[in-house]
Structure formats: C-alpha cells, structure tokens
Design a protein around this motif. Structure first.
Motif, PDB file in Angstrom:
ATOM      1  N   LEU A 122       0.824  -1.206   0.000  1.00 50.02           N
ATOM      2  CA  LEU A 122       0.000   0.000   0.000  1.00 50.02           C
ATOM      3  C   LEU A 122       0.861   1.261   0.000  1.00 50.02           C
ATOM      4  O   LEU A 122       0.520   2.252  -0.647  1.00 50.02           O
ATOM      5  CB  LEU A 122      -0.939  -0.009   1.210  1.00 50.02           C
ATOM      6  N   LEU A 126       0.762   4.197  -2.812  1.00 47.51           N
ATOM      7  CA  LEU A 126       0.592   5.623  -2.533  1.00 47.51           C
ATOM      8  C   LEU A 126       1.761   6.447  -3.076  1.00 47.51           C
ATOM      9  O   LEU A 126       1.563   7.547  -3.601  1.00 47.51           O
ATOM     10  CB  LEU A 126       0.446   5.834  -1.029  1.00 47.51           C
ATOM     11  N   CYS A 127       2.984   5.922  -2.960  1.00 46.22           N
ATOM     12  CA  CYS A 127       4.141   6.652  -3.474  1.00 46.22           C
ATOM     13  C   CYS A 127       4.076   6.793  -4.994  1.00 46.22           C
ATOM     14  O   CYS A 127       4.377   7.861  -5.541  1.00 46.22           O
ATOM     15  CB  CYS A 127       5.425   5.939  -3.069  1.00 46.22           C
ATOM     16  N   VAL A 129       1.324   6.746  -6.813  1.00 46.77           N
ATOM     17  CA  VAL A 129       0.237   7.672  -7.133  1.00 46.77           C
ATOM     18  C   VAL A 129       0.704   9.116  -6.959  1.00 46.77           C
ATOM     19  O   VAL A 129       0.400   9.994  -7.780  1.00 46.77           O
ATOM     20  CB  VAL A 129      -0.990   7.376  -6.254  1.00 46.77           C
ATOM     21  N   GLN A 130       1.464   9.381  -5.891  1.00 44.71           N
ATOM     22  CA  GLN A 130       2.021  10.716  -5.703  1.00 44.71           C
ATOM     23  C   GLN A 130       2.983  11.070  -6.826  1.00 44.71           C
ATOM     24  O   GLN A 130       3.045  12.220  -7.286  1.00 44.71           O
ATOM     25  CB  GLN A 130       2.741  10.780  -4.355  1.00 44.71           C
TER      26      GLN A 130
END
Length: 232
Positions: A122, A126-127, A129-130
């Motif tokens: 996860l 998230l990384c 997506v950033q």
C-alpha cells in the motif's frame, strides 16, 4: 533458540540493517549528491528541465513524451502494488489458504506477516500515485514559455519533477522491502539474509564511480558557464 525467539531477534535486526543503510543513503544524498545515483539524477533532471523550457515550442513534444513514459512506469508499479495487496487480502480471508502460506505458528504471527506485506504494498501504491500526480503537473508546466527572467518557474518545475522521481524511488524501495517480508513467511533466517543481501546489492546500485562523477561534474560546470555567458 527456537523459531519464535529467532523471529524476535532476526526480524527487527534485518529491518534495522535496511533502515541504517537508507539513513546513510539519505545523509550522503544531502551531503554529497555526486556520490549517489539519486543525487546525480536529480541534478541531471534540473539541467534537462532548463534545456526543455528554454525553447518550449521546439522541445515541448519531446518533454511531454518523456513525462508520459514516466507516468506509464509509475502507473504500472501502482497497479502491481494494489493488485498484490488485494491478493493478500483474498488469501487472508481463506483460512485454509492462510494456513498453507503462513504455517501453523499462531494467528497473531500470521496476522502480523499479512499486515506487514499489505502495508508495504500500500505504501508503494501511494508513493507511485504521488509520483503520477507530480509528473502530470510537470507535463502542463514544462511547456510554458520560460524566458531569461523566469528562472523561478524553471526551479519550481525541476523541483516538482524531482519530487515525482523521489516518490517513485520510495515506491520502488517498498517493493524491495516486500521481498524480505515475503521471505519472512518461510522463516526469520531467510528474511534476515534477504535484508543483508538487499543492502549489499543496493550499495552498488546507489553509488557512483569516480569516472561517472567526473563526467557529470564536467557537464554541470560547462552548463553553468554557458548560463553565465548567456546572462552576460
């Protein structure tokens, strides 16, 4: 020592080894960026943004295509991370599959292993997506005309591009950590050995040779001299 005692000793020790290496890497990037691949790539991206934005009408298509390729790479890693995390959730919901994968060492230890691997993927998701967010923002800004008096805009675009690349690197490091966590399923000794081997391999991937540092240093100095001559 039995297997449970090895879990208590070797698993935290392996994480400490990985953490210590990355603390050293961060310190080296801040103190001597020429010594690390991440630092050299950040400086190279700054030069690339400066070159692209000096003539956006000529280099705009090339710049957008390069950013698009980075977005595709981040999208691939993000998709893989969320897919693997979902698969772990599916396996965790099936008791028979959970016992087959994690063994009969107790529900608490099995839950910790599943949670650790899921959180690792996860974080990678998230990384990435950033990273996509920063790259998408740069794709709009890099085609803006930046004249000699708009160096602040060039600096902002290069920092945003580096943020996206750093987020992508963090997501990739989370994938590296997942290898050690997956091997934890088979016992603490394979997990500890994987942590040590990962640090050994990453050291040679993250550091640069003297020849590479000299070439980049010469290139950066030539670029600085050109900028001084243009401003004069």
């Amino acid at each position: 020592m039995d297997e449970q005692q090895l879990d208590v000793v070797l698993v935290p020790l392996g994480l400490v080894v990985l953490g210590t290496y990355h603390v050293w890497l961060l310190f080296t990037i801040l103190r001597d960026p020429y010594r690390t691949v991440i630092g050299l790539n950040a400086l190279s991206r700054h030069q690339w943004v400066t070159s692209m934005m000096t003539d956006p009408y000529k280099n705009g298509v090339l710049a957008v295509q390069a950013i698009r390729n980075n977005i595709m790479a981040s999208t691939l890693l993000a998709t893989a991370a969320v897919t693997l995390s979902s698969l772990i959730g599916v396996f965790s919901s099936d008791n028979s599959t959970s016992k087959l994968l994690y063994g009969n060492r107790g529900s608490l230890c099995a839950a910790i292993k599943r949670l650790s691997i899921s959180v690792c993927f996860l974080i990678a998701f998230l990384c990435n997506v950033q990273s996509i967010r920063c790259y998408a923002h740069v794709s709009f800004l890099i085609t803006a005309p930046a004249l000699k008096g708009k160096k602040d805009l060039i600096e902002y675009v290069s920092k945003t591009l580096n943020r996206g690349s750093f987020a992508w690197s963090l997501g990739l490091r989370a994938f590296y950590l997942s290898f050690a966590l997956v091997l934890w399923i088979y016992g603490p000794i394979p997990m500890f050995a994987c942590c040590c081997l990962t640090c050994f391999i990453l050291y040679f991937l993250d550091t640069t040779t003297r020849i590479t540092r000299d070439l980049h240093s010469k290139s950066f100095k030539e670029r600085e001299n050109e900028d001084v001559a243009e401003s004069a």
